[in-house]
Design an enzyme around this catalytic site. Structure first.
Site, PDB file in Angstrom:
ATOM      1  N   CYS A 113       0.821  -1.225   0.000  1.00  0.00           N
ATOM      2  CA  CYS A 113       0.000   0.000   0.000  1.00  0.00           C
ATOM      3  C   CYS A 113       0.850   1.269   0.000  1.00  0.00           C
ATOM      4  O   CYS A 113       0.344   2.358  -0.280  1.00  0.00           O
ATOM      5  CB  CYS A 113      -0.947   0.014   1.191  1.00  0.00           C
ATOM      6  SG  CYS A 113      -2.032  -1.406   1.216  1.00  0.00           S
ATOM      7  N   HIS A 241      -3.109   7.359   2.605  1.00  0.00           N
ATOM      8  CA  HIS A 241      -3.558   6.064   2.082  1.00  0.00           C
ATOM      9  C   HIS A 241      -4.938   5.772   2.680  1.00  0.00           C
ATOM     10  O   HIS A 241      -5.151   5.955   3.882  1.00  0.00           O
ATOM     11  CB  HIS A 241      -2.553   4.968   2.461  1.00  0.00           C
ATOM     12  CG  HIS A 241      -3.069   3.588   2.224  1.00  0.00           C
ATOM     13  ND1 HIS A 241      -3.684   3.216   1.046  1.00  0.00           N
ATOM     14  CD2 HIS A 241      -3.093   2.480   3.025  1.00  0.00           C
ATOM     15  CE1 HIS A 241      -4.057   1.952   1.132  1.00  0.00           C
ATOM     16  NE2 HIS A 241      -3.707   1.482   2.320  1.00  0.00           N
ATOM     17  N   ASN A 271     -10.317   0.086   0.116  1.00  0.00           N
ATOM     18  CA  ASN A 271      -8.851   0.125   0.152  1.00  0.00           C
ATOM     19  C   ASN A 271      -8.324  -0.406  -1.180  1.00  0.00           C
ATOM     20  O   ASN A 271      -8.504  -1.584  -1.494  1.00  0.00           O
ATOM     21  CB  ASN A 271      -8.369  -0.742   1.318  1.00  0.00           C
ATOM     22  CG  ASN A 271      -6.856  -0.727   1.476  1.00  0.00           C
ATOM     23  OD1 ASN A 271      -6.134  -0.338   0.566  1.00  0.00           O
ATOM     24  ND2 ASN A 271      -6.383  -1.177   2.624  1.00  0.00           N
TER      25      ASN A 271
END
Ligand code: UT7
Length: 315
Positions: A113, A241, A271
């Site tokens: 990520c 993020h 996500n």
């Protein structure tokens, strides 16, 4: 001095929407649990689309916004862990699909990520040594293919998407001063691979990862500001993020970041791992919330465990 600035952003999500109500039919969950614990209400999943389709569309939009032709790109990096093939790389398929020059340096990078931040830093270093001064940084992820539908704590979280940035290197630009790090751990968060007999699957130990994230985010912000000799007020926009709305809310509260200086799209997309930061940047640019001269703090964290942050300017 010398560094990169963003010249154009693009993004793509596949049309298929998975709502929380859809998930209620598949696993023992509820819209109430998902929205209150994560902030997610929908996510997009690929059906017919491939990972390379998403990369191509996001990159085309970024090139168009930047007014840069494919042949002007010297380096193309795709941050991903879910490409269509283990080889060829996703970046090689972008070279094919966009008609980048044969001598464009194309490769994938796995920073989970935090991947977009690792890729931006790598791009800054590589363009300094390249005769071409424009680069394409893509964050793309098709995690829907690796969902463990028997694990309700992870299957509700992830969506598919790609975000792309065209960047320009110049000796007069300030460096993005990326701060990157990792603490190797194969139990916390990831996707299984060749070391496992079963097909690849997402796994996560949610609570410890949450604790790691809420520590890593402020640490990254403080370190990057210190490195740049800047304060929180010097930052025009904060891009986090998008893993959990509660992680973003905690950071925003800690630094008293006003509403007009950050943006969340986790509600719509879930996500999207390496795609999440460029997805936010692209939407911000599309909505006119960031423009030429905007200084943006990017903060990422995820599997690895990895973390990263940088201060990036729009050209
Ligand atoms: O992108 C990379 C970085 N990733 C992150 O930063 C993610 C960090 N972690 C998180 O965001 C959160 O830990 C999660 C959203 C993954 C989980 O939320 P949580 O508040 O930490 O829940 P939990 O895992 O502690 O589970 C609490 C309860 C459990 O039930 P009991 O044992 O209390 O009865 C779970 O079984 O919630 C249950 N649960 C669910 N219930 C309904 C877990 N998943 C679900 C679900 N629907 N989907």
């Amino acid at each position: 001095m010398s560094g990169i600035k963003i010249c154009g952003m693009g993004h793509y999500t596949p049309p298929k929407l998975m709502t929380n109500a859809d998930l209620e039919k598949i696993v023992d969950t509820s819209d109430e649990w998902i929205t209150s614990r994560t902030g997610i209400t929908t996510r997009h999943h690929c059906v017919e689309e491939t990972h390379s389709d998403m990369c191509r569309e996001a990159a085309k939009m970024a090139l168009e916004k930047a007014g840069i032709k494919p042949e002007e790109i010297g380096v193309c990096i795709v941050a991903t862990l879910t490409s269509d093939f283990l080889a060829p790389s996703a970046a090689c398929l972008v070279q094919r699909d966009l008609g980048l020059q044969d001598d464009t340096i194309c490769f994938d990078l796995n920073g989970a990520c935090s991947g977009f931040l690792f890729a931006m830093h790598t791009m800054e270093c590589m363009l300094a040594a390249s005769p071409q001064k424009h680069g394409l940084v893509i964050g793309a992820e098709m995690l829907s293919r690796f969902i463990n539908w028997e694990d309700r704590s992870t299957c509700v979280l992830f969506g598919d998407a790609a975000g792309a940035a065209v960047v320009e290197w110049n000796e007069d630009y300030e460096s993005i001063h990326a701060l990157l790090g990792c603490h190797g751990d194969s139990d916390m968060l990831g996707v299984t691979g060749a070391g496992h007999k079963d097909p690849p699957q997402i796994f996560m130990n949610g609570q410890p990862v949450f604790k790691f994230a809420v520590t890593a985010v402020p640490w990254c912000i403080d370190q990057v500001l210190k490195r740049n000799g800047r304060t929180i007020d010097d930052v025009d926009f904060f891009v986090f993020h998008q893993a959990n709305t509660r992680i973003i809310d905690l950071a925003v509260r800690k630094y008293h970041i006003p509403e007009e200086k950050y943006y969340k799209n986790i509600e719509k997309y879930g996500n999207t791992s390496a795609a999440s930061i460029p997805m936010v940047l692209s939407e911000l640019s599309q909505f006119g919330k960031v423009a030429s001269g905007s200084r943006v703090m990017l903060v990422g964290f995820g599997g690895g465990l990895t973390w990263g942050a940088a201060l990036v300017e729009f050209k």
